[in-house]
Write an enzyme that holds these catalytic residues in place. Structure first.
Site, PDB file in Angstrom:
ATOM      1  N   GLY A  46       0.875  -1.115  -0.026  1.00  0.00           N
ATOM      2  CA  GLY A  46      -0.085   0.026   0.028  1.00  0.00           C
ATOM      3  C   GLY A  46       0.835   1.203  -0.017  1.00  0.00           C
ATOM      4  O   GLY A  46       1.894   1.191   0.478  1.00  0.00           O
ATOM      5  N   GLN A  51       3.307   9.740   1.153  1.00  0.00           N
ATOM      6  CA  GLN A  51       4.485   9.303   1.084  1.00  0.00           C
ATOM      7  C   GLN A  51       5.662   9.197  -0.083  1.00  0.00           C
ATOM      8  O   GLN A  51       6.972   9.243   0.120  1.00  0.00           O
ATOM      9  CB  GLN A  51       4.472   7.584   1.419  1.00  0.00           C
ATOM     10  CG  GLN A  51       3.920   7.220   2.596  1.00  0.00           C
ATOM     11  CD  GLN A  51       3.497   5.673   2.647  1.00  0.00           C
ATOM     12  OE1 GLN A  51       2.556   5.143   2.113  1.00  0.00           O
ATOM     13  NE2 GLN A  51       4.749   5.181   3.269  1.00  0.00           N
ATOM     14  N   CYS A  94       5.991  -0.131   7.492  1.00  0.00           N
ATOM     15  CA  CYS A  94       6.007   1.122   6.679  1.00  0.00           C
ATOM     16  C   CYS A  94       6.967   1.476   5.789  1.00  0.00           C
ATOM     17  O   CYS A  94       8.098   1.442   6.390  1.00  0.00           O
ATOM     18  CB  CYS A  94       5.352   2.308   7.720  1.00  0.00           C
ATOM     19  SG  CYS A  94       4.994   3.707   6.953  1.00  0.00           S
ATOM     20  N   LEU A  95       6.753   1.813   4.794  1.00  0.00           N
ATOM     21  CA  LEU A  95       7.932   2.117   3.868  1.00  0.00           C
ATOM     22  C   LEU A  95       8.293   3.423   4.394  1.00  0.00           C
ATOM     23  O   LEU A  95       9.770   3.623   3.984  1.00  0.00           O
ATOM     24  CB  LEU A  95       7.478   2.291   2.368  1.00  0.00           C
ATOM     25  CG  LEU A  95       6.869   0.903   1.638  1.00  0.00           C
ATOM     26  CD1 LEU A  95       6.100   1.268   0.420  1.00  0.00           C
ATOM     27  CD2 LEU A  95       8.119  -0.020   1.650  1.00  0.00           C
ATOM     28  N   HIS A 136      -4.218   1.707   7.750  1.00  0.00           N
ATOM     29  CA  HIS A 136      -2.987   2.213   7.906  1.00  0.00           C
ATOM     30  C   HIS A 136      -2.801   3.328   6.643  1.00  0.00           C
ATOM     31  O   HIS A 136      -2.144   4.255   7.339  1.00  0.00           O
ATOM     32  CB  HIS A 136      -1.916   1.169   7.478  1.00  0.00           C
ATOM     33  CG  HIS A 136      -0.349   1.419   7.241  1.00  0.00           C
ATOM     34  ND1 HIS A 136       0.400   0.828   8.274  1.00  0.00           N
ATOM     35  CD2 HIS A 136       0.045   2.253   6.451  1.00  0.00           C
ATOM     36  CE1 HIS A 136       1.555   1.262   7.760  1.00  0.00           C
ATOM     37  NE2 HIS A 136       1.597   2.066   6.759  1.00  0.00           N
ATOM     38  N   GLU A 137      -3.221   3.011   5.718  1.00  0.00           N
ATOM     39  CA  GLU A 137      -3.186   4.353   4.794  1.00  0.00           C
ATOM     40  C   GLU A 137      -4.064   5.320   5.171  1.00  0.00           C
ATOM     41  O   GLU A 137      -3.552   6.573   4.851  1.00  0.00           O
ATOM     42  CB  GLU A 137      -3.625   3.682   3.468  1.00  0.00           C
ATOM     43  CG  GLU A 137      -2.714   2.591   2.730  1.00  0.00           C
ATOM     44  CD  GLU A 137      -1.420   2.589   2.746  1.00  0.00           C
ATOM     45  OE1 GLU A 137      -0.963   3.696   3.162  1.00  0.00           O
ATOM     46  OE2 GLU A 137      -0.475   1.675   2.954  1.00  0.00           O
ATOM     47  N   HIS A 140      -2.280   7.617   7.315  1.00  0.00           N
ATOM     48  CA  HIS A 140      -1.437   8.417   6.871  1.00  0.00           C
ATOM     49  C   HIS A 140      -2.029   9.818   6.376  1.00  0.00           C
ATOM     50  O   HIS A 140      -1.332  10.823   6.350  1.00  0.00           O
ATOM     51  CB  HIS A 140      -0.672   7.752   5.369  1.00  0.00           C
ATOM     52  CG  HIS A 140       0.476   6.875   5.793  1.00  0.00           C
ATOM     53  ND1 HIS A 140       1.673   7.299   6.300  1.00  0.00           N
ATOM     54  CD2 HIS A 140       0.794   5.631   5.433  1.00  0.00           C
ATOM     55  CE1 HIS A 140       2.423   6.349   6.424  1.00  0.00           C
ATOM     56  NE2 HIS A 140       2.154   5.285   6.045  1.00  0.00           N
TER      57      HIS A 140
HETATM   58  O1  GNR Z   1       3.991  -2.491   2.596  1.00  0.00           O
HETATM   59  C1  GNR Z   1       3.304  -2.163   3.632  1.00  0.00           C
HETATM   60  N1  GNR Z   1       3.127  -3.349   4.352  1.00  0.00           N
HETATM   61  C2  GNR Z   1       2.301  -3.489   5.314  1.00  0.00           C
HETATM   62  C3  GNR Z   1       2.218  -4.340   6.314  1.00  0.00           C
HETATM   63  C4  GNR Z   1       1.317  -4.490   7.409  1.00  0.00           C
HETATM   64  C5  GNR Z   1       0.366  -3.314   7.626  1.00  0.00           C
HETATM   65  C6  GNR Z   1       0.526  -2.149   6.577  1.00  0.00           C
HETATM   66  C7  GNR Z   1       1.238  -2.297   5.692  1.00  0.00           C
HETATM   67  S1  GNR Z   1       1.248  -1.034   4.508  1.00  0.00           S
HETATM   68  C8  GNR Z   1       3.047  -0.874   4.100  1.00  0.00           C
HETATM   69  C9  GNR Z   1       3.315   0.112   3.121  1.00  0.00           C
HETATM   70  C10 GNR Z   1       3.091   1.368   3.496  1.00  0.00           C
HETATM   71  O2  GNR Z   1       3.774   1.872   4.307  1.00  0.00           O
HETATM   72  N2  GNR Z   1       2.091   2.052   3.342  1.00  0.00           N
HETATM   73  O3  GNR Z   1       1.865   3.377   3.898  1.00  0.00           O
HETATM   74 NI    NI Z   2       3.016   3.155   5.847  1.00  0.00          NI
END
Ligand code: GNR
Ligand code: NI
Length: 171
Positions: A46, A51, A94-95, A136-137, A140
């Site tokens: 995601g 980001q 999270c990236l 999660h997104e 952000h």
């Molecule tokens: O790549 C991602 N893996 C992930 C694993 C578990 C819960 C959420 C994520 S999202 C993350 C990519 C990211 O940072 N998205 O904002």
């Molecule tokens: Ni993230």
């Protein structure tokens, strides 16, 4: 198309509240393409536009397994309109916080209203990894990171580590 870098802690832009998209025009479609490119390159499941440093309420997700064909999904102006009482715990990463993983508890199911990439209103009832990833997104888009769901001790430890790494990189 040039690969756009993913911003990481302690970049303050990660704390911005992103602006709604008012029209799905060519610039938004270009941003979506750049987001998929950066997300697949990372690789991640995601990505939120912030980001890439763009404070717009745009999310890309692809939950397809490595050997399966890609399954790109786009969520514009996503909004949680319902969440379950039931929770689920999942190890998140999270990236923008590379190489740090921790378990986070969130609602197990959510209903999310959004616009698709044609600008048409849609609603999805998500469970499992899609429910986790959407939350999660959407966090952000509101300047919230998954470490904000951890204890203050754990969160402060991570923030300090990345602040220190940034100081070292600067020399
Ligand atoms: O790549 C991602 N893996 C992930 C694993 C578990 C819960 C959420 C994520 S999202 C993350 C990519 C990211 O940072 N998205 O904002
Ligand atoms: Ni993230």
């Amino acid at each position: 198309m040039a690969l756009r870098p993913i911003i990481v802690l302690p970049d303050k832009r990660l704390r911005l509240v992103s602006e709604p998209v008012t029209r799905v025009d060519a610039s938004v479609r270009k941003l979506i393409e750049e987001m998929f490119e950066a997300m697949y390159d990372a690789p991640g499941i995601g990505l939120a536009a912030i980001q890439l440093g763009e404070p717009k309420r745009v999310v890309t997700i692809d939950l397809a397994r490595k050997d399966d064909p890609p399954a790109p999904q786009v969520f514009i102006n996503p909004e949680i309109v319902w969440f379950s009482e039931e929770k689920r715990t999942y190890e998140e990463g999270c990236l923008s916080i590379p190489e740090y993983y921790e378990e986070v508890e969130r609602p197990a199911e959510v209903k999310v209203k959004y616009l698709d990439r044609e600008g048409n209103p849609q609603e999805v009832h998500a469970e499992g990894i899609l429910a986790t990833c959407l939350q999660h997104e959407i966090d952000h888009l509101n300047g919230i990171l998954f470490i904000d769901h951890l204890s203050k001790l754990k969160r402060d430890r991570v923030i300090k580590k990345f602040a220190k790494a940034a100081r070292r990189a600067e020399g």
